[in-house]
Design a protein around this motif. Structure first.
Motif, mmCIF file in Angstrom:
data_model
loop_
_atom_site.group_PDB
_atom_site.id
_atom_site.type_symbol
_atom_site.label_atom_id
_atom_site.label_comp_id
_atom_site.label_asym_id
_atom_site.label_seq_id
_atom_site.Cartn_x
_atom_site.Cartn_y
_atom_site.Cartn_z
ATOM 1 N N MET A 1 48.396 -47.691 88.677
ATOM 2 C CA MET A 1 49.356 -48.619 88.129
ATOM 3 C C MET A 1 50.401 -48.167 89.150
ATOM 4 S SD MET A 1 51.996 -48.925 84.843
ATOM 5 C CE MET A 1 50.711 -48.454 84.329
ATOM 6 N N GLU A 2 51.260 -49.419 89.938
ATOM 7 C CA GLU A 2 52.313 -49.265 90.778
ATOM 8 C C GLU A 2 53.411 -49.967 90.306
ATOM 9 O OE1 GLU A 2 53.431 -50.377 95.571
ATOM 10 O OE2 GLU A 2 51.257 -50.499 94.636
ATOM 11 N N ILE A 3 54.628 -49.361 90.114
ATOM 12 C CA ILE A 3 55.867 -49.959 89.662
ATOM 13 C C ILE A 3 56.732 -50.289 90.734
ATOM 14 C CG2 ILE A 3 57.799 -49.919 88.388
ATOM 15 C CD1 ILE A 3 56.068 -47.765 86.467
ATOM 16 N N ILE A 4 57.224 -51.479 91.081
ATOM 17 C CA ILE A 4 58.019 -51.678 92.252
ATOM 18 C C ILE A 4 59.547 -52.552 91.613
ATOM 19 C CG2 ILE A 4 58.234 -53.488 94.149
ATOM 20 C CD1 ILE A 4 55.276 -53.372 94.283
ATOM 21 N N ALA A 5 60.514 -52.031 91.914
ATOM 22 C CA ALA A 5 61.896 -52.654 91.450
ATOM 23 C C ALA A 5 61.852 -54.086 92.237
ATOM 24 C CB ALA A 5 63.012 -51.887 91.853
ATOM 25 N N ASP A 6 62.233 -55.061 91.478
ATOM 26 C CA ASP A 6 62.798 -56.461 91.725
ATOM 27 C C ASP A 6 64.297 -56.599 91.816
ATOM 28 O OD1 ASP A 6 60.043 -57.386 92.143
ATOM 29 O OD2 ASP A 6 59.943 -57.738 90.112
ATOM 30 N N LEU A 7 64.885 -56.610 93.040
ATOM 31 C CA LEU A 7 66.121 -56.643 93.078
ATOM 32 C C LEU A 7 66.560 -57.957 93.417
ATOM 33 C CD1 LEU A 7 67.397 -53.444 95.113
ATOM 34 C CD2 LEU A 7 67.305 -53.845 92.676
ATOM 35 N N HIS A 8 67.519 -58.653 92.587
ATOM 36 C CA HIS A 8 68.146 -60.042 92.853
ATOM 37 C C HIS A 8 69.071 -60.021 93.870
ATOM 38 C CE1 HIS A 8 70.389 -63.714 92.182
ATOM 39 N NE2 HIS A 8 69.296 -64.111 91.789
ATOM 40 N N VAL A 9 68.858 -61.115 94.932
ATOM 41 C CA VAL A 9 69.757 -60.979 96.083
ATOM 42 C C VAL A 9 69.954 -62.690 96.315
ATOM 43 C CG1 VAL A 9 69.047 -58.916 97.264
ATOM 44 C CG2 VAL A 9 68.056 -61.121 97.873
ATOM 45 N N ALA A 10 70.981 -62.934 96.793
ATOM 46 C CA ALA A 10 71.382 -64.375 97.190
ATOM 47 C C ALA A 10 70.538 -64.952 98.209
ATOM 48 C CB ALA A 10 72.922 -64.627 97.293
ATOM 49 N N ASP A 11 70.411 -63.962 98.976
ATOM 50 C CA ASP A 11 69.830 -64.508 100.409
ATOM 51 C C ASP A 11 68.910 -63.104 100.986
ATOM 52 O OD1 ASP A 11 69.262 -64.640 103.609
ATOM 53 O OD2 ASP A 11 70.735 -66.318 103.125
ATOM 54 N N ILE A 12 67.665 -63.432 100.999
ATOM 55 C CA ILE A 12 66.932 -62.403 101.655
ATOM 56 C C ILE A 12 67.234 -62.043 103.042
ATOM 57 C CG2 ILE A 12 64.510 -61.675 101.968
ATOM 58 C CD1 ILE A 12 63.628 -62.972 99.643
ATOM 59 N N GLU A 13 67.273 -62.884 103.933
ATOM 60 C CA GLU A 13 67.605 -62.643 105.431
ATOM 61 C C GLU A 13 69.095 -61.821 105.719
ATOM 62 O OE1 GLU A 13 65.477 -62.424 107.811
ATOM 63 O OE2 GLU A 13 64.028 -63.212 106.531
ATOM 64 N N ALA A 14 69.814 -62.042 104.822
ATOM 65 C CA ALA A 14 71.222 -61.449 104.827
ATOM 66 C C ALA A 14 71.091 -60.089 104.154
ATOM 67 C CB ALA A 14 72.271 -62.375 103.909
ATOM 68 N N ALA A 15 70.310 -59.989 103.360
ATOM 69 C CA ALA A 15 69.972 -58.480 102.601
ATOM 70 C C ALA A 15 69.236 -57.741 103.380
ATOM 71 C CB ALA A 15 69.446 -58.494 101.182
ATOM 72 N N LYS A 16 68.436 -58.135 104.506
ATOM 73 C CA LYS A 16 67.456 -57.618 105.185
ATOM 74 C C LYS A 16 68.074 -56.398 105.913
ATOM 75 C CE LYS A 16 63.597 -58.508 108.264
ATOM 76 N NZ LYS A 16 62.605 -59.456 108.848
ATOM 77 N N ASP A 17 69.140 -56.430 106.684
ATOM 78 C CA ASP A 17 69.736 -55.225 107.488
ATOM 79 C C ASP A 17 69.908 -54.252 106.702
ATOM 80 O OD1 ASP A 17 70.729 -54.280 109.958
ATOM 81 O OD2 ASP A 17 72.787 -54.320 108.719
#
Length: 113
Positions: A1-17
């Motif tokens: 089993m692997e657990i991965i956090a899912d974080l809500h963001v408005a824009d993936i590209e903006a959050a990428k940096d």
């Protein structure tokens, strides 16, 4: 089993940096436009950024990768947990369902093929 956090963001590209650059989660494992996973090449730590789930009415806070999603689904039903998104195979190839934990959090139980 692997657990991965899912974080809500408005824009993936903006959050990428921030996540890839500043935190060093520089390996982009995948990016479907509405969900992307970034992983540290050194530690393997990762996070999924989600703008809005493409197929479900609610967004999960965690993704739990399991070996047998059908068995996990049957166990959740047997225990009387609320199924938020039905068991099925999504167009991008994963088999999954969403279950609501007793505390109200929604979890994505998923099997990759």
């Amino acid at each position: 089993m692997e657990i991965i956090a899912d974080l809500h963001v408005a824009d993936i590209e903006a959050a990428k940096d921030f996540y890839a650059g500043y935190l060093g989660l520089s390996n982009e494992e995948f990016n479907l436009g509405w969900v992307a996973r970034f992983t540290s090449p050194d530690t393997g730590a990762n996070v999924q950024l989600v703008t809005r789930d493409a197929a479900a009415s609610e967004d999960p806070v965690l993704s739990i990768k399991v070996e047998d999603v059908d068995a996990a689904y049957e166990d959740a039903q047997r225990r009387g947990y609320e199924i938020v998104h039905p068991l099925g195979t999504e167009p991008w190839g994963v088999r999954r369902f969403f279950v609501r934990a007793p505390d109200g959090n929604v979890l994505n139980i998923v099997q990759h093929h």
